[in-house]
Scaffold this motif. Sequence first.
Motif, PDB file in Angstrom:
ATOM      1  N   GLY A   1       0.802  -1.224   0.000  1.00 13.05           N
ATOM      2  CA  GLY A   1       0.000   0.000   0.000  1.00 13.05           C
ATOM      3  C   GLY A   1       0.832   1.270   0.000  1.00 13.05           C
ATOM      4  O   GLY A   1       0.316   2.360   0.272  1.00 13.05           O
ATOM      5  N   GLN A   2       2.111   1.145  -0.330  1.00 16.01           N
ATOM      6  CA  GLN A   2       3.010   2.305  -0.321  1.00 16.01           C
ATOM      7  C   GLN A   2       2.633   3.318  -1.407  1.00 16.01           C
ATOM      8  O   GLN A   2       2.368   2.958  -2.549  1.00 16.01           O
ATOM      9  CB  GLN A   2       4.452   1.846  -0.550  1.00 16.01           C
ATOM     10  CG  GLN A   2       5.472   2.967  -0.614  1.00 16.01           C
ATOM     11  CD  GLN A   2       5.601   3.700   0.706  1.00 16.01           C
ATOM     12  OE1 GLN A   2       5.932   3.107   1.722  1.00 16.01           O
ATOM     13  NE2 GLN A   2       5.329   5.000   0.696  1.00 16.01           N
ATOM     14  N   LYS A   3       2.607   4.584  -1.029  1.00 17.77           N
ATOM     15  CA  LYS A   3       2.343   5.667  -1.985  1.00 17.77           C
ATOM     16  C   LYS A   3       3.674   6.251  -2.450  1.00 17.77           C
ATOM     17  O   LYS A   3       4.547   6.540  -1.624  1.00 17.77           O
ATOM     18  CB  LYS A   3       1.508   6.767  -1.325  1.00 17.77           C
ATOM     19  CG  LYS A   3       0.171   6.306  -0.773  1.00 17.77           C
ATOM     20  CD  LYS A   3      -0.513   7.431  -0.010  1.00 17.77           C
ATOM     21  CE  LYS A   3      -1.808   6.964   0.636  1.00 17.77           C
ATOM     22  NZ  LYS A   3      -2.444   8.046   1.435  1.00 17.77           N
ATOM     23  N   VAL A   4       3.807   6.440  -3.766  1.00 15.06           N
ATOM     24  CA  VAL A   4       5.058   6.968  -4.320  1.00 15.06           C
ATOM     25  C   VAL A   4       4.755   8.095  -5.303  1.00 15.06           C
ATOM     26  O   VAL A   4       3.974   7.923  -6.239  1.00 15.06           O
ATOM     27  CB  VAL A   4       5.869   5.872  -5.042  1.00 15.06           C
ATOM     28  CG1 VAL A   4       7.177   6.455  -5.585  1.00 15.06           C
ATOM     29  CG2 VAL A   4       6.152   4.697  -4.116  1.00 15.06           C
ATOM     30  N   LEU A   5       5.383   9.234  -5.079  1.00 19.90           N
ATOM     31  CA  LEU A   5       5.271  10.372  -5.990  1.00 19.90           C
ATOM     32  C   LEU A   5       6.638  10.627  -6.608  1.00 19.90           C
ATOM     33  O   LEU A   5       7.617  10.834  -5.897  1.00 19.90           O
ATOM     34  CB  LEU A   5       4.805  11.621  -5.237  1.00 19.90           C
ATOM     35  CG  LEU A   5       4.759  12.927  -6.047  1.00 19.90           C
ATOM     36  CD1 LEU A   5       3.754  12.825  -7.187  1.00 19.90           C
ATOM     37  CD2 LEU A   5       4.420  14.110  -5.139  1.00 19.90           C
ATOM     38  N   LEU A   6       6.694  10.597  -7.935  1.00 19.80           N
ATOM     39  CA  LEU A   6       7.940  10.867  -8.651  1.00 19.80           C
ATOM     40  C   LEU A   6       7.779  12.158  -9.443  1.00 19.80           C
ATOM     41  O   LEU A   6       6.902  12.263 -10.308  1.00 19.80           O
ATOM     42  CB  LEU A   6       8.291   9.712  -9.596  1.00 19.80           C
ATOM     43  CG  LEU A   6       8.498   8.362  -8.905  1.00 19.80           C
ATOM     44  CD1 LEU A   6       7.290   7.467  -9.139  1.00 19.80           C
ATOM     45  CD2 LEU A   6       9.759   7.677  -9.393  1.00 19.80           C
ATOM     46  N   ILE A   7       8.605  13.133  -9.123  1.00 18.81           N
ATOM     47  CA  ILE A   7       8.528  14.444  -9.755  1.00 18.81           C
ATOM     48  C   ILE A   7       9.645  14.574 -10.786  1.00 18.81           C
ATOM     49  O   ILE A   7      10.825  14.421 -10.457  1.00 18.81           O
ATOM     50  CB  ILE A   7       8.642  15.557  -8.701  1.00 18.81           C
ATOM     51  CG1 ILE A   7       7.426  15.519  -7.774  1.00 18.81           C
ATOM     52  CG2 ILE A   7       8.782  16.928  -9.362  1.00 18.81           C
ATOM     53  CD1 ILE A   7       7.524  16.459  -6.595  1.00 18.81           C
TER      54      ILE A   7
ATOM     55  N   GLU B   1      -3.132   4.516  -2.177  1.00 16.81           N
ATOM     56  CA  GLU B   1      -2.370   3.381  -1.643  1.00 16.81           C
ATOM     57  C   GLU B   1      -1.903   2.450  -2.764  1.00 16.81           C
ATOM     58  O   GLU B   1      -2.673   2.091  -3.650  1.00 16.81           O
ATOM     59  CB  GLU B   1      -3.222   2.600  -0.643  1.00 16.81           C
ATOM     60  CG  GLU B   1      -3.433   3.324   0.677  1.00 16.81           C
ATOM     61  CD  GLU B   1      -4.095   2.433   1.712  1.00 16.81           C
ATOM     62  OE1 GLU B   1      -4.436   1.283   1.376  1.00 16.81           O
ATOM     63  OE2 GLU B   1      -4.271   2.894   2.856  1.00 16.81           O
ATOM     64  N   GLY B   2      -0.625   2.097  -2.712  1.00 17.90           N
ATOM     65  CA  GLY B   2      -0.066   1.168  -3.685  1.00 17.90           C
ATOM     66  C   GLY B   2       0.136   1.748  -5.069  1.00 17.90           C
ATOM     67  O   GLY B   2       0.357   1.009  -6.029  1.00 17.90           O
ATOM     68  N   GLU B   3       0.114   3.053  -5.186  1.00 17.97           N
ATOM     69  CA  GLU B   3       0.160   3.694  -6.501  1.00 17.97           C
ATOM     70  C   GLU B   3       1.444   4.502  -6.689  1.00 17.97           C
ATOM     71  O   GLU B   3       1.946   5.123  -5.754  1.00 17.97           O
ATOM     72  CB  GLU B   3      -1.048   4.610  -6.659  1.00 17.97           C
ATOM     73  CG  GLU B   3      -1.252   5.129  -8.068  1.00 17.97           C
ATOM     74  CD  GLU B   3      -2.529   5.943  -8.202  1.00 17.97           C
ATOM     75  OE1 GLU B   3      -3.158   5.867  -9.271  1.00 17.97           O
ATOM     76  OE2 GLU B   3      -2.894   6.653  -7.239  1.00 17.97           O
ATOM     77  N   LEU B   4       1.954   4.479  -7.917  1.00 16.27           N
ATOM     78  CA  LEU B   4       3.057   5.349  -8.312  1.00 16.27           C
ATOM     79  C   LEU B   4       2.491   6.430  -9.223  1.00 16.27           C
ATOM     80  O   LEU B   4       1.809   6.123 -10.207  1.00 16.27           O
ATOM     81  CB  LEU B   4       4.141   4.585  -9.081  1.00 16.27           C
ATOM     82  CG  LEU B   4       5.002   3.578  -8.316  1.00 16.27           C
ATOM     83  CD1 LEU B   4       4.363   2.192  -8.391  1.00 16.27           C
ATOM     84  CD2 LEU B   4       6.408   3.520  -8.904  1.00 16.27           C
ATOM     85  N   VAL B   5       2.765   7.674  -8.897  1.00 14.79           N
ATOM     86  CA  VAL B   5       2.314   8.790  -9.726  1.00 14.79           C
ATOM     87  C   VAL B   5       3.536   9.551 -10.217  1.00 14.79           C
ATOM     88  O   VAL B   5       4.420   9.908  -9.431  1.00 14.79           O
ATOM     89  CB  VAL B   5       1.372   9.727  -8.944  1.00 14.79           C
ATOM     90  CG1 VAL B   5       1.094  10.995  -9.753  1.00 14.79           C
ATOM     91  CG2 VAL B   5       0.063   9.014  -8.628  1.00 14.79           C
ATOM     92  N   PHE B   6       3.571   9.783 -11.520  1.00 16.38           N
ATOM     93  CA  PHE B   6       4.675  10.497 -12.152  1.00 16.38           C
ATOM     94  C   PHE B   6       4.192  11.887 -12.559  1.00 16.38           C
ATOM     95  O   PHE B   6       3.294  12.011 -13.395  1.00 16.38           O
ATOM     96  CB  PHE B   6       5.160   9.744 -13.395  1.00 16.38           C
ATOM     97  CG  PHE B   6       5.723   8.376 -13.111  1.00 16.38           C
ATOM     98  CD1 PHE B   6       7.091   8.167 -13.094  1.00 16.38           C
ATOM     99  CD2 PHE B   6       4.879   7.296 -12.866  1.00 16.38           C
ATOM    100  CE1 PHE B   6       7.617   6.909 -12.835  1.00 16.38           C
ATOM    101  CE2 PHE B   6       5.391   6.026 -12.604  1.00 16.38           C
ATOM    102  CZ  PHE B   6       6.762   5.835 -12.586  1.00 16.38           C
ATOM    103  N   PHE B   7       4.770  12.915 -11.976  1.00 13.10           N
ATOM    104  CA  PHE B   7       4.462  14.285 -12.383  1.00 13.10           C
ATOM    105  C   PHE B   7       5.438  14.695 -13.485  1.00 13.10           C
ATOM    106  O   PHE B   7       6.635  14.848 -13.235  1.00 13.10           O
ATOM    107  CB  PHE B   7       4.604  15.246 -11.204  1.00 13.10           C
ATOM    108  CG  PHE B   7       3.382  15.347 -10.318  1.00 13.10           C
ATOM    109  CD1 PHE B   7       2.281  14.533 -10.508  1.00 13.10           C
ATOM    110  CD2 PHE B   7       3.340  16.274  -9.286  1.00 13.10           C
ATOM    111  CE1 PHE B   7       1.160  14.623  -9.699  1.00 13.10           C
ATOM    112  CE2 PHE B   7       2.226  16.386  -8.461  1.00 13.10           C
ATOM    113  CZ  PHE B   7       1.131  15.556  -8.672  1.00 13.10           C
ATOM    114  N   ASP B   8       4.925  14.846 -14.698  1.00  7.98           N
ATOM    115  CA  ASP B   8       5.717  15.349 -15.823  1.00  7.98           C
ATOM    116  C   ASP B   8       5.599  16.868 -15.782  1.00  7.98           C
ATOM    117  O   ASP B   8       4.695  17.451 -16.352  1.00  7.98           O
ATOM    118  CB  ASP B   8       5.170  14.781 -17.135  1.00  7.98           C
ATOM    119  CG  ASP B   8       6.016  15.180 -18.335  1.00  7.98           C
ATOM    120  OD1 ASP B   8       6.945  15.997 -18.172  1.00  7.98           O
ATOM    121  OD2 ASP B   8       5.736  14.683 -19.443  1.00  7.98           O
TER     122      ASP B   8
END
Length: 269
Positions: free
Chosen positions: A61-67, A120-127
Motif C-alpha cells: 500500500g506504499q504511496k510513491v510520488l515521482l517528480i 495506496e499502492g500507486e506510483l504517480v509520475f508528475f511530468d
Amino acid sequence: MAEFDLEDLKEIYNNPEIIDYLVAKDIIKKDKFIDQYKYEEELYSLQKELSEIQQQLISSGQKVLLIFEGRDAAGKGGSIERITQYLNPKKARVVSLAKPREDEAQQWYFQRYIAHLPQEGELVFFDRSYYNRAVVEPVFEFCTAKQYKSFIKQVVDLENIWHTEGMIVIKLFLSISKKEQEERLESRKQEVLKQWKVGSLDQQAQEKWPVYSKYIKAMLGKTASKNNPWIEIITDDKKIARLAILKVIINRLSEKDQHKIPEIVKMHS
C-alpha cells in the motif's frame, strides 16, 4: 541503423554470421549495434526489476510520488515513457497538468496538484509539477515575487508532511547542456512527428538560459531537504541518463544501493 526489438537484437548478437551479413549489406554498423543491444538488454533488466518492486509496493500500500523537472528538451517525457513501459497501469499514473483554469488560478497554489497525489499502492509520475512556480513562472513573470517567495517557504514543509505520513517523494531534475538543448529543439522543429512538442516557451529556452539557470540553482538549493532531496541527472546522452534514472528510482524504492550510480547524477539535500 535499422531498428530491432530486444529479441531480434539478442538473436543477431548471438549469431556472428548474421552480424557480418548485416554489416556487409550496410544495414547496421557493428559498434552501434553492439551498443544498442547492451543498452536495450540493461534497460529491460531494470524495467523488469522496477516492475517487481511495484508489485511489492502494491501489496504494502506504499504511496510513491515521482517528480520530473528539467530544462526544455531534457528528456522528461521520454524517460517517463521508458520507466512506465512495463508497470501495471492500474497502479501507475502520469500527470501532466495544463495551464490552470481561471477558477484554479484563484485556489491555493498546491490545490490542483494535491488532487493527483498517489493513492495506496500507486506510483504517480508528475511530468512537470508544482515546481513550475520555482522556475518557469518567475522566468516568464507568470507569478509575482510575493507568490514565488510564498511557494519557496511552503513547499519544503508540505513535502515533509507527506514524508511524515509515509509517502515516498522522489524529485528528479534533468539537466542538459545549452548546446545539446539547442540541437534537440531544432530537431523537434524539423521532425514532423515531434513538432507537437514545440511550445511557445520552448522558443525562448535558449534566449533565457541565464535566467533559467539562476532560478534552477535557487530551486535545487532552497527546496531540497534531507527527507526529500533533489536528484540532478545530466541527460546529454539519453540512453545513459535513462538507465541512471531507473537505477536511482530502484535504489530509492528498494532502500538498498543495488546499483552503482554514475557520475552524471548529483544529489542536492
